[in-house]
Write a protein that holds these residues in place. Structure first.
Motif, short mmCIF file in Angstrom:
data_model
loop_
_atom_site.label_atom_id
_atom_site.label_comp_id
_atom_site.label_asym_id
_atom_site.label_seq_id
_atom_site.Cartn_x
_atom_site.Cartn_y
_atom_site.Cartn_z
N LYS A 60 -0.48 12.61 -3.38
CA LYS A 60 0.44 11.34 -3.14
C LYS A 60 1.45 11.69 -2.33
O LYS A 60 2.30 10.67 -1.97
N ARG A 62 4.03 12.91 -3.97
CA ARG A 62 5.06 12.46 -5.02
C ARG A 62 5.93 13.57 -5.45
O ARG A 62 5.75 14.63 -5.75
N SER A 147 -0.19 5.45 -9.73
CA SER A 147 -0.84 4.51 -9.00
C SER A 147 -1.41 5.26 -7.82
O SER A 147 -0.83 6.25 -7.18
N ASN A 149 -1.74 5.45 -4.45
CA ASN A 149 -0.90 5.23 -3.06
C ASN A 149 -0.30 6.38 -2.77
O ASN A 149 -0.07 7.08 -3.50
N SER A 155 1.53 -0.15 -4.20
CA SER A 155 0.61 0.38 -5.10
C SER A 155 -0.73 -0.49 -4.60
O SER A 155 -0.73 -1.46 -4.21
N HIS A 238 10.37 2.49 -3.43
CA HIS A 238 9.29 2.08 -3.74
C HIS A 238 8.57 0.97 -3.05
O HIS A 238 9.50 0.00 -2.62
MG MG Z 1 3.42 4.21 -8.58
#
Ligand code: MG
Ligand code: AMP
Length: 382
Positions: A60, A62, A147, A149, A155, A238
């Motif tokens: 991700k 992330r 999620s 994405n 998302s 986001h």
């Molecule tokens: Mg998320």
């Protein structure tokens, strides 16, 4: 990251275990599987395997300090993840599980730091989606899943959104059509003196009060109280499309149509009329917009198909997506992420989105829309 072949598993109904066996085995073996839930598509890994969980963050992009939600198929599955049984959690689960409610509780030692980003709490949820639950049951392990994405993007609410972001980065995507709600779960923190909603979703404070008598605070109201723990993920940019997002505020759809008319007139007068504009409103709202400069063109059907119609920009650039005929927060919430992605794909420079009252699902919708617009207050005088 090494490119891998992404396989799409298309679910046929009635669902059978057979269709999910490969994905369930992959999860057990430490591989990543994207799967549908009633909220959005999740990117799952075996929650008991820290290396598998770490690969979620890689795929991700992330930040490591943004913790993940652990998904289980049955309430009993939560026991091993939390420190001690919680009466309030039991009441909430009885009323809302399975469903779009995530509970934050003190964690047990079984839950690794990779999942919780070092916090001593864990977020748990029992998804209601039949395919998700069956997959988790078959895997036989709790499934950590954010999620599905790339970090920062809207998302995914359809399998092909996941494919757009993660093709070549994950081995499996389970395609079971569009998600019912289209927005992430409500995150409710149970670790303080009073339950606090850290992220609004389909389960609202009013519903919790009505069904359980439990009073919860909304962190958007509690903001500024230093003792209120926040969902770490909420601090990040986001749901951000490439386009600039402008929110049309107003107490009813006629007022919002007027705000949009004024904004469009201003753009054409300023000489910014050549900008490519994506418009996301109800049909009733759109029909009241009074700006003759633009040529209005429908995006076409927002189908669950892999390839969909893509419009060519009209000479005077405005492409619209109606989330429904009438102003309705549940429909707007359900289509928001899809619309943001579609407008990005066709190179919109400005997205004009209809603001809605923050009641019921409208609260979660406005929370995501405000973040997509850069986190600020809605434009248009509110
Ligand atoms: Mg998320
Ligand atoms: P996502 O699954 O991508 O929607 O992200 C999960 C959300 O839950 C993020 O906003 C996280 O910050 C939040 N979250 C996960 N675990 C915790 C936790 N232990 N405490 C507070 N928030 C959490």
């Amino acid at each position: 990251m090494r490119k891998i072949e992404t396989q799409i598993i298309k679910i046929e109904h009635p669902l059978s275990d057979q269709q999910l066996m490969t994905a369930a085995q992959a999860l057990r073996a430490g591989e990543l599987v994207a799967f549908p839930t009633e909220t959005v598509y999740g990117l799952g890994a075996n929650a008991l395997d820290p290396q598998a969980v770490a690969s979620i963050f890689h795929a991700k992009g992330r930040p490591a300090d943004n913790p993940l939600i652990v998904h289980v198929a049955e309430p009993e599955g939560i026991d091993e993840l939390i420190l001690e049984p919680s009466e309030i959690a039991r009441l909430l689960l009885e009323a809302f599980a399975p469903g779009p409610l995530t509970l934050v509780l003190p964690r047990s030692t079984k839950v690794s730091d990779v999942i919780t980003a070092g916090l001593d709490t864990v977020a748990v949820r029992i998804p209601a989606h039949e395919t998700a639950r069956r997959l988790i049951s078959l895997a036989g392990v709790p499934v950590a899943a954010p999620s599905a994405n790339r970090s920062g993007k809207p998302s995914p609410t359809r399998a092909w959104h996941v494919f757009e972001d993660l093709d070549g980065l994950i081995p499996y995507i389970i395609d079971d059509g569009p998600c019912e709600y289209g927005l992430e779960s409500t995150v409710l923190d149970l670790t303080g003196s009073k339950p606090v909603i850290l992220r609004p979703g389909a389960v609202t404070a009013a519903q919790i009060m009505e069904r359980t008598g439990i009073e919860v605070a909304d962190s958007t109201e509690a903001m500024g109280e230093s003792d209120v723990p926040k969902a770490p993920g909420m601090k990040y940019r986001h749901y951000a499309p490439e386009a600039r997002v402008w929110i049309a505020a107003g107490t009813d759809y006629a007022a919002r149509a007027e705000a949009i008319s004024n904004y469009l007139n201003q753009l054409s007068e300023e000489g910014s009329a050549d900008l490519r504009i994506g418009l996301f409103t109800s049909g009733m709202t759109r029909k009241l917009i009074d700006c003759r400069y633009y040529e209005y063109k429908s995006y076409g059907k927002m189908t669950a198909e892999f390839i969909e119609t893509r419009p060519i920009w009209p000479a005077r650039n405005l492409v619209y997506i109606d989330y429904a005929d009438r102003p309705d927060p549940a429909s707007a919430a359900g289509k928001l992420f899809t619309a943001l992605r579609r407008f990005d794909q066709i190179g919109a420079e400005i997205i004009i989105a209809e603001g809605l009252p923050t009641e019921g699902m409208g609260n979660a919708y406005m929370n995501r829309l405000n973040k997509a617009a850069g986190g600020g207050k809605p434009a248009g005088g509110r």
